[in-house]
Design an enzyme around this catalytic site. Structure first.
Site, PDB file in Angstrom:
ATOM      1  N   GLU A  88       0.776  -1.295   0.030  1.00 60.10           N
ATOM      2  CA  GLU A  88       0.055  -0.102   0.071  1.00 60.10           C
ATOM      3  C   GLU A  88       0.827   1.192  -0.074  1.00 60.10           C
ATOM      4  O   GLU A  88       0.663   2.132   0.664  1.00 60.10           O
ATOM      5  CB  GLU A  88      -1.067  -0.026   1.145  1.00 60.10           C
TER       6      GLU A  88
HETATM    7  C1  ACM Z   1      -1.743  -5.294   4.131  1.00 61.69           C
HETATM    8  O1  ACM Z   1      -2.927  -6.043   4.289  1.00 61.69           O
HETATM    9  N1  ACM Z   1      -1.755  -4.118   3.777  1.00 61.69           N
HETATM   10  C2  ACM Z   1      -0.564  -6.276   3.791  1.00 61.69           C
END
Ligand code: ACM
Length: 534
Positions: free
Chosen positions: A338
């Site tokens: 992310e």
């Molecule tokens: C994640 O759940 N952002 C690895």
């Protein structure tokens, strides 16, 4: 973000559920004393053993039982660990000794057991667990625990009898990586809370404890060369609570305790995103030189280390050097998920700089699967956390990396994210990956999950526990149980033993054990609790 009254109400409901279980446990025991006298069948264990051949008389632990160990320090330690489990409920002395024969015997011997396998032979004269390595003995001890009545887990004397069915269990794991992740950043968990979870993981032969040590909401590990990371970056958590951090001594104690249960700690410093706590601690780490405020919400994707600044790599190297020095395990997880506030080019550039630093300090890189969008270093592992709905393009990128030699750890979010709600009524957890009931969590095959991935590329499975909504051990347990044992079984047991109908009967029998251990759990309607699967 939460309504305190709603939360209190849910706690009360959970408590009522536990009371109901205790009541049922009592009535089952009261109504059918004969059931206690027949020992648990050898194959009624989670994870399912590779082979269980019943035969001969059961062994009964009595006042005269000794735990016999060979002369190695580790075998003696495992013997003492077993004795500490058995003594309070049996009320027996159970001396751990290198002399004599019969009773419970733990022995190291060459054999086809691999690094973690074991054989358990049970008959009238005794139970012998044989393994080539201490880890195998320890896993064999977990099997022995599960073969004894659930009341063996109680902390006060119970009547027994303490029978172990006769026969032989021969067992070895399918995968070398059977992990559980705990997010200690969104909410901080104390050393004792982590140890409590480690003990629960050990019962199911989990062998990796992945600690998510940093995120936007908190930095949880002391770093001498950048002290404000912990003192400032660790000073809060989701919802604005006091947070906390592990001193180096705390972290070493977690590593030591996990190792004593044959779990390897895999520390994660998430970067270049999920870094607000670090950015808030040192203005210099920000591209504009301005430190943002600490963050106590639950949004993701807004923070990034400054890829173009040299100080970023000084910081990364200092952190990795200090963390690697504290970590005897092979792996260091660098996150990489992310990174929505980092351009793709910067992401690739960052990972190209950071992975060699991990290698420089003797560790193997693990990253979330977005790392496959950069250039994973040789030997790196990518942790896949996609879902059924993940784009074909993203899956193809992971498959291609696996074909090129990147090992995979499978953590599909809509299967094994333990923080996903079970149903829409679940009082804790999130639901962005959907609702994940027990069957959905168990009923898939890691070896066939991503078509095109070479068999050998799958290194195992891991169950992450994100803690945006979780604040204490009861919360962790309610989300882990009953799903965690299913993930453990996917990691340990062969694909041919996979069978939901039989599994749910074995799982049902664990409920009484969790009751005896004081572990909170969700009474999923998919599992025939109470009947005990008999
Ligand atoms: C994640 O759940 N952002 C690895």
């Amino acid at each position: 973000m939460r309504d305190g009254r709603v939360r209190q109400h849910h706690r009360t409901l959970r408590l009522l559920g536990s009371l109901l279980l205790v009541t049922m446990g009592v009535s089952v025991t009261g109504a059918a004393p004969a059931a206690q006298a027949s020992p648990t069948p050898l194959d009624r264990v989670i994870p399912a053993p590779a082979s269980a051949a019943p035969g001969g008389s059961p062994y009964q632990i009595t006042r005269g039982t000794h735990i016999r160990v060979d002369d190695s320090r580790e075998t003696r330690r495992i013997g003492e660990y077993l004795a500490r489990i058995l003594r309070p409920s049996t009320g027996y002395r159970l001396p751990v000794t290198a002399q004599g024969s019969g009773g419970i015997r733990l022995r190291l011997a060459a054999g086809p057991f691999g690094a973690e396998g074991y054989r358990l032979d049970s008959g009238r004269k005794g139970v012998t667990i044989t393994a080539a390595e201490p880890a195998g003995l320890f896993h064999g001890v977990q099997t022995l625990r599960q073969l004894l009545p659930a009341a063996v887990e109680e902390d006060s004397v119970r009547p027994g009898p303490w029978l172990v069915a006769g026969g032989t269990v021969t067992d070895t794991p399918r995968y070398g990586w059977r992990g559980a992740m705990l997010d200690v950043s969104r909410h901080f968990f104390t050393v004792d809370q982590v140890k409590r979870y480690v003990d629960q993981l050990a019962l199911y032969k989990i062998n990796k404890l992945h600690l998510h040590l940093s995120d936007d909401q908190g930095w949880r590990i002391a770093v001498d060369s950048w002290p404000r990371l912990a003192t400032h970056g660790g000073s809060t958590e989701v919802g604005g609570g006091p947070g906390g951090f592990y001193t180096k001594a705390d972290y070493k104690e977690i590593v030591r305790y996990a190792a004593s249960r044959y779990l390897e700690v895999v520390p994660e410093i998430d970067m270049p995103g999920h870094t607000n706590a670090a950015l808030a601690s040192y203005a210099d780490l920000n591209c504009d030189g301005v430190a943002p405020p600490l963050y106590t919400g639950t949004e993701v994707g807004f923070s990034s280390l400054c890829v173009g600044k040299e100080v970023t790599y000084d910081f990364v190297e200092d952190v990795i050097r200090e963390l690697a020095a504290l970590t005897p395990g092979r792996y260091l997880h660098i996150g990489g998920d992310e990174a929505h506030s980092t351009s793709h080019a910067d992401y690739v550039r960052f990972m190209d700089r950071v992975q060699p630093i991990v290698a420089k300090y003797g560790k193997t890189v693990v990253g979330w699967h977005q790392l496959t969008g950069a250039t994973p270093s040789r030997g790196a592992l990518a942790q896949y956390w996609g879902l059924d709905g993940t784009s074909a393009e993203e899956k193809a990128q992971v498959v291609k990396a696996a074909q090129n030699g990147t090992g995979l750890i499978l953590s599909p979010a809509d299967r094994v994210y333990l923080d996903m709600k079970y149903t829409k009524e679940t009082p804790l957890g999130l639901s962005w990956a959907g609702y994940v009931e027990v069957r959905r969590s168990y009923d898939w095959d890691p070896g066939a999950y991503l078509p095109g991935v070479p068999g050998g590329a799958v290194k195992g499975v891991e169950a992450p526990m994100w803690s945006e909504t979780l604040e204490d051990s009861g919360d962790i347990e309610f989300m882990a149980f009953p799903r965690l044992p299913g993930v453990a079984e996917l990691g340990w047991s062969s694909a041919v033993s996979h069978d939901w109908e039989r599994y749910k009967g074995r799982l049902a029998a664990q409920g009484e054990r969790w009751g005896a251990l004081g572990v909170e759990w969700y009474r999923s309607p998919q599992v025939p609790w109470g009947s005990g699967g008999r």
